[in-house]
Motif scaffolding. Structure first.
Motif, short mmCIF file in Angstrom:
data_model
loop_
_atom_site.label_atom_id
_atom_site.label_comp_id
_atom_site.label_asym_id
_atom_site.label_seq_id
_atom_site.Cartn_x
_atom_site.Cartn_y
_atom_site.Cartn_z
N UNK A 92 0.86 -1.26 -0.07
CA UNK A 92 -0.01 0.24 -0.28
C UNK A 92 0.79 1.42 0.02
N UNK A 93 0.44 2.24 -0.56
CA UNK A 93 1.09 3.63 -0.62
C UNK A 93 0.45 4.43 0.45
N UNK A 94 1.41 5.22 1.17
CA UNK A 94 1.04 6.48 1.94
C UNK A 94 0.27 7.40 0.97
N UNK A 95 -0.54 8.29 1.77
CA UNK A 95 -0.85 9.50 1.06
C UNK A 95 0.18 10.47 1.05
N UNK A 96 1.03 10.42 1.95
CA UNK A 96 1.99 11.29 2.10
C UNK A 96 3.38 11.15 1.42
N UNK A 97 3.70 12.30 0.93
CA UNK A 97 4.91 12.52 0.05
C UNK A 97 5.77 13.18 1.06
N UNK A 98 7.17 12.40 1.13
CA UNK A 98 8.26 13.15 2.28
C UNK A 98 9.38 13.40 1.09
N UNK A 99 10.29 14.43 1.63
CA UNK A 99 11.61 14.57 1.17
C UNK A 99 12.52 14.65 2.44
N UNK A 100 13.67 13.88 2.74
CA UNK A 100 14.56 14.16 3.72
C UNK A 100 15.72 14.16 3.14
N UNK A 101 16.36 15.42 3.28
CA UNK A 101 17.89 15.69 2.55
C UNK A 101 18.67 15.64 3.93
N UNK A 102 18.26 16.15 5.15
CA UNK A 102 19.20 16.15 6.00
C UNK A 102 19.10 15.41 7.36
N UNK A 103 17.97 14.46 7.12
CA UNK A 103 17.73 13.56 8.34
C UNK A 103 17.26 12.06 7.89
N UNK A 104 17.22 11.36 8.76
CA UNK A 104 17.08 9.97 8.42
C UNK A 104 15.48 9.70 8.78
N UNK A 105 14.52 9.27 7.82
CA UNK A 105 13.38 8.83 8.17
C UNK A 105 13.10 7.35 8.43
N UNK A 106 12.19 7.08 9.78
CA UNK A 106 11.91 5.86 9.87
C UNK A 106 10.46 5.65 10.10
N UNK A 107 9.79 4.66 9.87
CA UNK A 107 8.56 4.21 10.03
C UNK A 107 8.09 3.09 10.76
N UNK A 108 7.10 3.25 11.31
CA UNK A 108 6.56 2.07 12.06
C UNK A 108 4.93 2.14 12.13
N UNK A 109 4.44 1.28 12.58
CA UNK A 109 2.97 1.15 12.52
C UNK A 109 2.49 2.10 13.77
#
Length: 172
Positions: free
Chosen positions: A75-92
């Motif tokens: 599945x796709x999130x509705x949210x689009x993100x851009x991360x140039x200077x930080x590391x993103x991490x996702x969880x439920x």
């Protein structure tokens, strides 16, 4: 890790991109991600890591869609993100975890330079009805220490639900 206030500041300054962005989805140290309107399921019973595996698209209707156990839903999130200077991490989110829904199988850690929507690997332990737009996950942002000249520029950038590209490692 960015605090909720730091997420708001970073988005307002343009340092961090989250689209669409709503302050109501900001938590003390994360941002809630919502479910997009499409799912992909693999067609074959056996998946081959050396081949591109066929998928079938499912559109989530307004009245919701029932997920069944023993099936992997991309599945796709509705949210689009851009991360140039930080590391993103996702969880439920804990709320969906408490009904037996897992929103990603692994790969919770993103990369510097990722630009796109997130593809989630969703499974459930009991039949569970989901709805487009429901808050299913959280994204966290970690500041980078040291040089950050190496940026992600891989095949998962962009929008849309993306199936595995694991077969590409065998093409080298």
């Amino acid at each position: 890790m960015y605090s909720g206030e730091e997420i708001i500041r970073a988005v307002e300054s343009g340092e961090l991109v989250i689209k669409p962005f709503s302050k109501e989805q900001v938590n003390p140290n994360s941002y809630n991600l919502t479910l997009g309107g499409e799912l992909l399921v693999y067609v074959d019973d056996v998946l081959d890591c050396k081949s591109e595996n066929a998928t079938r698209k499912i559109t989530i209707p307004d009245e919701g869609y029932v997920l069944v156990p023993n099936t992997l839903y991309l599945a796709e999130t509705r949210e689009y993100t851009e991360t140039e200077n930080c590391v993103p991490q996702i969880s439920g989110r804990s709320s969906v975890g408490r009904i037996g829904l897992t929103v990603h199988q692994s790969s919770g850690c993103g990369s510097l330079g990722f630009k796109g929507t997130w593809t989630l690997g969703i499974t459930c332990v009991t039949p569970t009805k989901v709805y487009k737009g429901m808050e299913v996950g959280q994204i966290y942002f970690f500041p980078v220490v040291g040089d950050s000249n190496i940026k992600y520029n891989g095949s998962y950038n962009g929008t849309g639900v993306k199936s595995s590209q694991v077969q590409r490692q065998f093409e080298k």
